[in-house]
Scaffold this motif. Structure first.
Motif, PDB file in Angstrom:
ATOM      1  N   ASN A  36       0.805  -1.213   0.000  1.00 21.14           N
ATOM      2  CA  ASN A  36       0.000   0.000   0.000  1.00 21.14           C
ATOM      3  C   ASN A  36       0.844   1.272   0.000  1.00 21.14           C
ATOM      4  N   TRP A  37       2.073   1.179   0.522  1.00 18.46           N
ATOM      5  CA  TRP A  37       2.922   2.358   0.657  1.00 18.46           C
ATOM      6  C   TRP A  37       4.315   2.110   0.080  1.00 18.46           C
ATOM      7  N   GLY A  38       4.462   1.133  -0.781  1.00 19.89           N
ATOM      8  CA  GLY A  38       5.769   0.857  -1.365  1.00 19.89           C
ATOM      9  C   GLY A  38       6.179  -0.593  -1.149  1.00 19.89           C
ATOM     10  N   GLU A  39       7.433  -0.847  -1.390  1.00 18.22           N
ATOM     11  CA  GLU A  39       7.962  -2.215  -1.369  1.00 18.22           C
ATOM     12  C   GLU A  39       8.211  -2.763   0.036  1.00 18.22           C
ATOM     13  N   ILE A  40       8.521  -1.913   0.998  1.00 17.52           N
ATOM     14  CA  ILE A  40       8.918  -2.381   2.320  1.00 17.52           C
ATOM     15  C   ILE A  40       7.678  -2.799   3.110  1.00 17.52           C
ATOM     16  N   PRO A  41       7.641  -4.063   3.560  1.00 19.87           N
ATOM     17  CA  PRO A  41       6.459  -4.532   4.311  1.00 19.87           C
ATOM     18  C   PRO A  41       6.452  -3.996   5.741  1.00 19.87           C
ATOM     19  N   MET A  42       5.243  -3.856   6.277  1.00 16.79           N
ATOM     20  CA  MET A  42       5.094  -3.488   7.676  1.00 16.79           C
ATOM     21  C   MET A  42       5.167  -4.763   8.504  1.00 16.79           C
ATOM     22  N   THR A  43       5.978  -4.731   9.539  1.00 13.18           N
ATOM     23  CA  THR A  43       6.149  -5.883  10.420  1.00 13.18           C
ATOM     24  C   THR A  43       4.861  -6.142  11.181  1.00 13.18           C
ATOM     25  N   PRO A  44       4.436  -7.400  11.287  1.00 21.44           N
ATOM     26  CA  PRO A  44       3.245  -7.699  12.086  1.00 21.44           C
ATOM     27  C   PRO A  44       3.508  -7.495  13.577  1.00 21.44           C
ATOM     28  N   HIS A  45       2.474  -7.144  14.279  1.00 23.82           N
ATOM     29  CA  HIS A  45       2.528  -6.986  15.740  1.00 23.82           C
ATOM     30  C   HIS A  45       1.488  -7.930  16.330  1.00 23.82           C
ATOM     31  N   SER A  46       1.750  -9.213  16.176  1.00 20.98           N
ATOM     32  CA  SER A  46       0.776 -10.246  16.519  1.00 20.98           C
ATOM     33  C   SER A  46       0.436 -10.280  18.006  1.00 20.98           C
ATOM     34  N   GLY A  47       1.259  -9.711  18.856  1.00 12.15           N
ATOM     35  CA  GLY A  47       0.961  -9.671  20.280  1.00 12.15           C
ATOM     36  C   GLY A  47       0.060  -8.515  20.675  1.00 12.15           C
ATOM     37  N   MET A  48      -0.278  -7.662  19.727  1.00 14.20           N
ATOM     38  CA  MET A  48      -1.092  -6.476  19.990  1.00 14.20           C
ATOM     39  C   MET A  48      -2.568  -6.858  20.039  1.00 14.20           C
ATOM     40  N   SER A  49      -3.285  -6.339  21.006  1.00 17.91           N
ATOM     41  CA  SER A  49      -4.727  -6.583  21.076  1.00 17.91           C
ATOM     42  C   SER A  49      -5.433  -5.697  20.047  1.00 17.91           C
ATOM     43  N   LYS A  50      -6.561  -6.162  19.570  1.00 20.86           N
ATOM     44  CA  LYS A  50      -7.343  -5.397  18.589  1.00 20.86           C
ATOM     45  C   LYS A  50      -7.787  -4.067  19.210  1.00 20.86           C
ATOM     46  N   GLU A  51      -8.131  -4.091  20.483  1.00 24.59           N
ATOM     47  CA  GLU A  51      -8.573  -2.874  21.178  1.00 24.59           C
ATOM     48  C   GLU A  51      -7.474  -1.805  21.161  1.00 24.59           C
ATOM     49  N   ASN A  52      -6.246  -2.199  21.489  1.00 20.88           N
ATOM     50  CA  ASN A  52      -5.155  -1.229  21.497  1.00 20.88           C
ATOM     51  C   ASN A  52      -4.780  -0.771  20.091  1.00 20.88           C
ATOM     52  N   ALA A  53      -4.822  -1.673  19.128  1.00 22.92           N
ATOM     53  CA  ALA A  53      -4.544  -1.288  17.742  1.00 22.92           C
ATOM     54  C   ALA A  53      -5.566  -0.256  17.272  1.00 22.92           C
ATOM     55  N   LYS A  54      -6.829  -0.430  17.648  1.00 22.46           N
ATOM     56  CA  LYS A  54      -7.867   0.533  17.274  1.00 22.46           C
ATOM     57  C   LYS A  54      -7.626   1.888  17.931  1.00 22.46           C
ATOM     58  N   LYS A  55      -7.179   1.903  19.187  1.00 20.36           N
ATOM     59  CA  LYS A  55      -6.868   3.174  19.857  1.00 20.36           C
ATOM     60  C   LYS A  55      -5.761   3.906  19.114  1.00 20.36           C
ATOM     61  N   MET A  56      -4.765   3.157  18.642  1.00 18.82           N
ATOM     62  CA  MET A  56      -3.666   3.764  17.900  1.00 18.82           C
ATOM     63  C   MET A  56      -4.168   4.368  16.589  1.00 18.82           C
ATOM     64  N   VAL A  57      -5.014   3.626  15.873  1.00 21.54           N
ATOM     65  CA  VAL A  57      -5.571   4.112  14.604  1.00 21.54           C
ATOM     66  C   VAL A  57      -6.438   5.341  14.854  1.00 21.54           C
ATOM     67  N   GLU A  58      -7.248   5.303  15.895  1.00 22.10           N
ATOM     68  CA  GLU A  58      -8.111   6.447  16.202  1.00 22.10           C
ATOM     69  C   GLU A  58      -7.277   7.704  16.450  1.00 22.10           C
ATOM     70  N   TYR A  59      -6.150   7.536  17.142  1.00 24.33           N
ATOM     71  CA  TYR A  59      -5.269   8.696  17.345  1.00 24.33           C
ATOM     72  C   TYR A  59      -4.694   9.173  16.008  1.00 24.33           C
ATOM     73  N   ILE A  60      -4.191   8.244  15.206  1.00 18.39           N
ATOM     74  CA  ILE A  60      -3.575   8.604  13.929  1.00 18.39           C
ATOM     75  C   ILE A  60      -4.569   9.386  13.068  1.00 18.39           C
ATOM     76  N   LEU A  61      -5.824   8.980  13.069  1.00 15.47           N
ATOM     77  CA  LEU A  61      -6.836   9.670  12.249  1.00 15.47           C
ATOM     78  C   LEU A  61      -7.122  11.086  12.733  1.00 15.47           C
ATOM     79  N   THR A  62      -6.749  11.407  13.975  1.00 13.46           N
ATOM     80  CA  THR A  62      -6.930  12.786  14.462  1.00 13.46           C
ATOM     81  C   THR A  62      -5.914  13.729  13.822  1.00 13.46           C
ATOM     82  N   LEU A  63      -4.916  13.188  13.144  1.00 12.34           N
ATOM     83  CA  LEU A  63      -3.859  14.003  12.533  1.00 12.34           C
ATOM     84  C   LEU A  63      -4.205  14.451  11.124  1.00 12.34           C
ATOM     85  N   LYS A  64      -5.420  14.133  10.665  1.00 14.86           N
ATOM     86  CA  LYS A  64      -5.852  14.514   9.318  1.00 14.86           C
ATOM     87  C   LYS A  64      -5.700  16.018   9.126  1.00 14.86           C
ATOM     88  N   ARG A  65      -5.104  16.392   8.000  1.00 17.46           N
ATOM     89  CA  ARG A  65      -4.893  17.828   7.708  1.00 17.46           C
ATOM     90  C   ARG A  65      -6.073  18.409   6.993  1.00 17.46           C
TER      91      ARG A  65
END
Length: 128
Positions: free
Chosen positions: A99-128
C-alpha cells in the motif's frame, strides 16, 4: 575440600554454557505489547493511542509528519477515514505490504485489537 572443587567445577560449567547475545544481530522476535495505562494517559492529557505508539516500536519506522521507513501518520490520516479503523487495526496486528511501497510493515501479533484501534483512532486525528 571436595565440595569446594565440585562447586567451582559446576560454576565453571554454568558460566561457560551461557550463550552470548549479539546486540547488533537482527531479530524477528516481536516485542511484547506496550503496557500503558489509559487512565494515566488521559490524566496526563495524552490520547491513549499516542501513549501506545510512544510505548511501542512504531516510531522506529513512522514519524508524525514525515516519511521514514513507512508513511507518516499524517499521510495515513489523509488517506483513510473512520470507516477504515478495523482494517487499519488488522494491518497493525497482521502486517502488510504494497500500500505504501515495497517495504512490508512488520506484524505486531501480540497487539490486542482494542489497542490497535486506539492507535488508529489517534492517527486519524492528525488529518490535515
Amino acid at each position: 575440600m571436595n565440595r569446594i572443587i565440585l562447586g567451582c567445577a559446576l560454576l565453571a560449567i554454568v558460566s561457560c554454557s551461557k550463550k552470548e547475545i549479539d546486540p547488533n544481530a537482527d531479530s524477528n522476535v516481536m516485542l511484547e505489547e506496550p503496557v500503558v495505562s489509559v487512565v494515566d494517559s488521559a490524566a496526563a492529557g495524552q490520547h491513549a493511542g499516542l501513549a501506545l505508539i510512544e510505548g511501542g516500536d512504531c516510531l522506529t519506522c513512522h514519524k508524525m509528519d514525515a516519511k521514514l521507513v513507512g508513511p507518516s501518520y499524517q499521510e495515513v490520516a489523509d488517506k483513510y477515514t473512520e470507516a477504515d479503523v478495523d482494517m487499519l487495526a488488522n494491518k497493525i496486528i497482521d502486517g502488510g505490504a504494497g500500500n505504501w511501497g515495497e517495504i512490508p510493515m512488520t506484524p505486531h501479533s501480540g497487539m490486542s485489537k482494542e489497542n490497535a484501534k486506539k492507535m488508529v483512532e489517534y492517527i486519524l486525528t492528525l488529518k490535515r
